[in-house]
Write a protein that holds these residues in place. Sequence first.
Motif, PDB file in Angstrom:
ATOM      1  N   TYR A 228     -16.065  -2.228   7.624  1.00  0.00           N
ATOM      2  CA  TYR A 228     -14.550  -2.013   7.078  1.00  0.00           C
ATOM      3  C   TYR A 228     -13.703  -3.219   7.461  1.00  0.00           C
ATOM      4  O   TYR A 228     -12.951  -3.835   6.693  1.00  0.00           O
ATOM      5  N   TYR A 242      -1.500  -6.059  10.647  1.00  0.00           N
ATOM      6  CA  TYR A 242      -0.828  -5.177  10.580  1.00  0.00           C
ATOM      7  C   TYR A 242      -1.560  -3.623  11.167  1.00  0.00           C
ATOM      8  O   TYR A 242      -1.004  -2.981  11.857  1.00  0.00           O
TER       9      TYR A 242
ATOM     10  N   ALA B 342       1.189  -7.185   0.467  1.00  0.00           N
ATOM     11  CA  ALA B 342       0.820  -8.343   1.406  1.00  0.00           C
ATOM     12  C   ALA B 342       0.354  -7.710   2.754  1.00  0.00           C
ATOM     13  O   ALA B 342      -0.539  -8.202   3.311  1.00  0.00           O
ATOM     14  N   THR B 343       0.919  -6.706   3.017  1.00  0.00           N
ATOM     15  CA  THR B 343       1.151  -6.351   4.719  1.00  0.00           C
ATOM     16  C   THR B 343       0.653  -4.942   4.774  1.00  0.00           C
ATOM     17  O   THR B 343      -0.220  -4.686   5.582  1.00  0.00           O
ATOM     18  N   GLY B 344       1.155  -4.131   4.090  1.00  0.00           N
ATOM     19  CA  GLY B 344       0.922  -2.672   4.162  1.00  0.00           C
ATOM     20  C   GLY B 344      -0.241  -1.976   3.595  1.00  0.00           C
ATOM     21  O   GLY B 344      -1.191  -1.164   3.963  1.00  0.00           O
ATOM     22  N   LEU B 345      -0.615  -2.927   2.367  1.00  0.00           N
ATOM     23  CA  LEU B 345      -1.799  -2.402   1.817  1.00  0.00           C
ATOM     24  C   LEU B 345      -2.568  -3.525   1.139  1.00  0.00           C
ATOM     25  O   LEU B 345      -1.995  -4.709   1.193  1.00  0.00           O
ATOM     26  N   VAL B 346      -3.802  -3.436   0.779  1.00  0.00           N
ATOM     27  CA  VAL B 346      -4.729  -4.377   0.557  1.00  0.00           C
ATOM     28  C   VAL B 346      -4.953  -3.949  -1.205  1.00  0.00           C
ATOM     29  O   VAL B 346      -5.751  -3.286  -1.367  1.00  0.00           O
ATOM     30  N   SER B 348      -6.834  -5.234  -3.493  1.00  0.00           N
ATOM     31  CA  SER B 348      -8.140  -5.218  -3.985  1.00  0.00           C
ATOM     32  C   SER B 348      -9.089  -4.475  -3.346  1.00  0.00           C
ATOM     33  O   SER B 348     -10.305  -4.179  -3.884  1.00  0.00           O
ATOM     34  N   LEU B 349      -8.507  -3.572  -2.394  1.00  0.00           N
ATOM     35  CA  LEU B 349      -9.371  -2.493  -1.894  1.00  0.00           C
ATOM     36  C   LEU B 349      -9.008  -1.371  -2.495  1.00  0.00           C
ATOM     37  O   LEU B 349      -8.118  -1.159  -3.030  1.00  0.00           O
ATOM     38  N   GLU B 353     -10.023   3.179   1.081  1.00  0.00           N
ATOM     39  CA  GLU B 353      -9.785   2.153   2.150  1.00  0.00           C
ATOM     40  C   GLU B 353      -8.661   1.903   2.814  1.00  0.00           C
ATOM     41  O   GLU B 353      -8.308   1.420   3.607  1.00  0.00           O
ATOM     42  N   ASN B 354      -7.661   1.962   1.857  1.00  0.00           N
ATOM     43  CA  ASN B 354      -6.118   1.698   2.155  1.00  0.00           C
ATOM     44  C   ASN B 354      -5.630   2.826   3.065  1.00  0.00           C
ATOM     45  O   ASN B 354      -4.993   2.697   3.893  1.00  0.00           O
ATOM     46  N   ILE B 356      -7.052   4.873   5.319  1.00  0.00           N
ATOM     47  CA  ILE B 356      -7.608   4.841   6.602  1.00  0.00           C
ATOM     48  C   ILE B 356      -6.960   3.699   7.363  1.00  0.00           C
ATOM     49  O   ILE B 356      -7.413   3.413   8.627  1.00  0.00           O
ATOM     50  N   LEU B 357      -6.503   2.994   6.839  1.00  0.00           N
ATOM     51  CA  LEU B 357      -6.213   1.490   7.534  1.00  0.00           C
ATOM     52  C   LEU B 357      -5.570   1.681   8.959  1.00  0.00           C
ATOM     53  O   LEU B 357      -5.992   0.745   9.685  1.00  0.00           O
ATOM     54  N   ARG B 358      -5.053   2.614   8.960  1.00  0.00           N
ATOM     55  CA  ARG B 358      -4.386   3.080  10.430  1.00  0.00           C
ATOM     56  C   ARG B 358      -5.092   3.641  11.353  1.00  0.00           C
ATOM     57  O   ARG B 358      -5.275   3.413  12.507  1.00  0.00           O
ATOM     58  N   ARG B 399      -4.277  -2.100  -6.461  1.00  0.00           N
ATOM     59  CA  ARG B 399      -3.536  -2.929  -7.423  1.00  0.00           C
ATOM     60  C   ARG B 399      -3.344  -2.432  -8.659  1.00  0.00           C
ATOM     61  O   ARG B 399      -2.378  -2.672  -9.012  1.00  0.00           O
ATOM     62  N   THR B 400      -4.087  -1.573  -9.024  1.00  0.00           N
ATOM     63  CA  THR B 400      -3.880  -0.756 -10.372  1.00  0.00           C
ATOM     64  C   THR B 400      -2.902   0.219 -10.292  1.00  0.00           C
ATOM     65  O   THR B 400      -2.632   0.684 -11.548  1.00  0.00           O
ATOM     66  N   LEU B 410       1.565   4.391   0.653  1.00  0.00           N
ATOM     67  CA  LEU B 410       1.737   3.755   1.954  1.00  0.00           C
ATOM     68  C   LEU B 410       2.435   4.872   2.798  1.00  0.00           C
ATOM     69  O   LEU B 410       2.347   4.846   4.156  1.00  0.00           O
TER      70      LEU B 410
END
Lengths: 369, 519
Positions: A228, A242, B342-346, B348-349, B353-354, B356-358, B399-400, B410
Amino acid sequence: MADVLGRWRLERLPSPSRLGAVLVPAASILLALVAGGLIVALAGQNPLAVYGAMLAGALGSRNGLAETLVKTTPLLLTGLGVAVAFRMRLWNIGGEGQFYLGAIVATWIALFGLPDAGGWALVPAMIAAGLLGGALWGLIPGALRAYLGANETIVTLMLNYVAILLADWLVHGPWKDPQAFGFPGTPRFSSAAALPALAPTRVHLGLLFGVTAAAVLWVLFRRTRWGYEIGVMGESDRAARYAGMPTRRTILLVMALSGALCGLAGMSEVAGIGQQLQRNLSPGYGYTAIIVAWVGRLHPGGIVVVAFVLAALLVGGDQIQMSMGLPAAIAPMLQGIVLFFLLGGELLTRYRLVRHPAPSDAAATGAGT
Amino acid sequence: MRSVSKHFGPTVANDAVDFAASWGEVHALIGENGAGKSTLMSILAGLYRPDAGTLGVAGEPVRFRSPRDAIRHGVGMVYQHFMLVEPFTVAENVLLGARDRGVVLDTRSVEADLSRLGERYGLAVDPRAPVWHLGVGERQRVEVLRLLLLGARILVFDEPTAVLTPQEARSLIATLRALAAEGFCVVFISHKLDEVLAVADRITVMRRGRVAATTTPAETDRRALARMMVGRELAAFVEHPAEEPHETVPAGNVALRVRGLRARGDNGLEALAGVDLEVRAGETLGIAGVAGNGQRELAETIVGLRPTAGGSVHIGGRDLTDKGCSAVARTGVAHIPEDRLATGLVGSLDVSENAILRDYRRPPLARGPFLVGRAVAAFTDRLIHGHDVKTPSRWAKVRTLSGGNQQKLLLARELAGDPAVIVAVHPTRGVDIGATEAIHGSLRAQRCRGAATLLIGEDLDELLALCDRIAVLYEGRVVGELPARGADLERLGLLMAGIQEATASGATAADRPPVVLRG
């Protein structure tokens, strides 16, 4: 003319369509066969007969199929190797060099490190050596990238030449077989160093390495924290920072893993096929790997399929060259056409052509771009 | 430019704007962030096409398809981000834009032209120097020279002095005057009222996509300009009594304390020059200010994305200065960054996946080195339903999603762990009204729960509606702070323009900059 072209633009699709992901490659291959057929016909042969002979040569007999699987092995391992790095947007195009380094270090173990060991000790030692050699060759550009920001594309590319020439020097010089009448190559390994064959063919254990590696990578990419992290870091450096991901360490590990898989391919080539290190060990597997990885969409399953198809193309091409007396250039040309259409079609799954409204009168004064 | 309109999705950037500038004048365009200045000028320079309205240059109607088209008609723009190729020399960069100079690169004649023009307009720069050797001010000169050489007669500058040192700014201003004196039409976007009053022949003020006024320095002063920029019908606030947040929650302990904080911006210049702040639990502190006065750097330094150059950040009593982003997040700090994609979310994922980033490292999402698919799905669903994120599925690429739903996702993720401190930067930028209300609701709920919120905003209405106190950031310093309830808008506007109380009452000649260069 420029104005006519200027009205058409490629626009990125918000998300690639699922149907397109299947239909487009299929249509691409079909179109490639038609285009290739035209050229074969120009060369005075019946395209259908040629394609039939290729298919029969690559897949139609026990030996043909075995030969295709033999070629699949290095393409699969190197394809998986570079795909690991590509997943993180690290452009490792040094698969070729890492392949050679794996082969060189494994050869050293077989000839000088443990020359008298039995198979149970020697083969695992050679596997480890292949992995380590490739990993080292991947770590050099990885470390330069992680700590100095050096462009890994250039460094991996240049290290290819270093590794290839190192192998050349070894087989012409210090490791040269004195009984080979000047033919460049090391002496044969002891029989204990040979990778066991799968069935009584030339197919060897390396194929199993490849399939296992694909399965492991599938789990890694899909099911682990590390996979991941690689995905996030590949897509967005800022988002990775981040989330507090360790970018440098991951670059090192990813490049090492990427190189290790390519090194394993080199090791299994020397231990599985020739049992010696020779000149031109690889006809460019490390480069073809880049295509394998991309056409397989960096997905382990896709890479397995593409490696097999490409290997079949190679073997089938060799067959028609020998059996039908076609010019030697026809086979690689057919391969080139297939790749060309596949990669071109790829564009259409992600972008679409959009026609823009007619240019204003202002554009009439000059070329619109 | 006549009744020019431009929409970006649901946002109206320009609404039937009329704008005219004459030959031989320096025309300043001012307004708050998001007032539509840059959009209007980008239309003039051919970067955007207007949805409606017409453009005319020298009395002749034109339609630009591209910046190249605009240049052919004599309109050129100097952007804030320079469009130069760093390894190339000055002359080579200039040649890049000049296609009709032929196939063979005749650098020598360009070098001669550059030296000649440079001398004439005070734009001295070595034509043979590679651009990466040059400082920001010199690079800007290259941009101007390139436009002049391409035959531009109308020159547009987007906040040209924002990136310059005071000396460089002074020299640029002299150049602008010299160009106008030779009959060029110079338009420049600015936030600095003093500078505008000193340099411009005419001033157009934009507010919310429309032209609020056109005036001259003789007819106006800083106070009046600030009022025109910020000024709005106070009735707008009375209409939203439900948004009254200033109730009852007793302020708790200090949750975020920033002392003497210094940091450098991306350009290496000092962006924070000693900021002191305190936010208590259950309190929302708003940061107002014109963009580029250190807001981004303040947020990034607090959350550990940017190294400090002095000072300290304490969160919940612990010193977290330069401890890194994950340490700060672990202490219970939510961060809603300004550039969500650009920072908080990706983008293309996918959504999960976004989501659970934290928390992807912690159980129940992770078990050892593995991610637990079922837990990830459950966690994602909880965020989606809890914050009403509209998405086709957990597998949709972020992105969509619409901007509002991206931001809700977010926010859902950042608020999931009931953070003690929230650092939110422009949380509703580019978001539709429905999502804006939902986001405001979430932030209010967090405040009631006892979170300490630092809200960096560009919309004064938003700050007034959500905050207990508002501090104004100007050139990397807090220049004033006032309670949000019953805040004096005019005073806020003046503070944002860098005019502090001592001088706000009487704008004397003494506090104008010593750069009154005329003709």
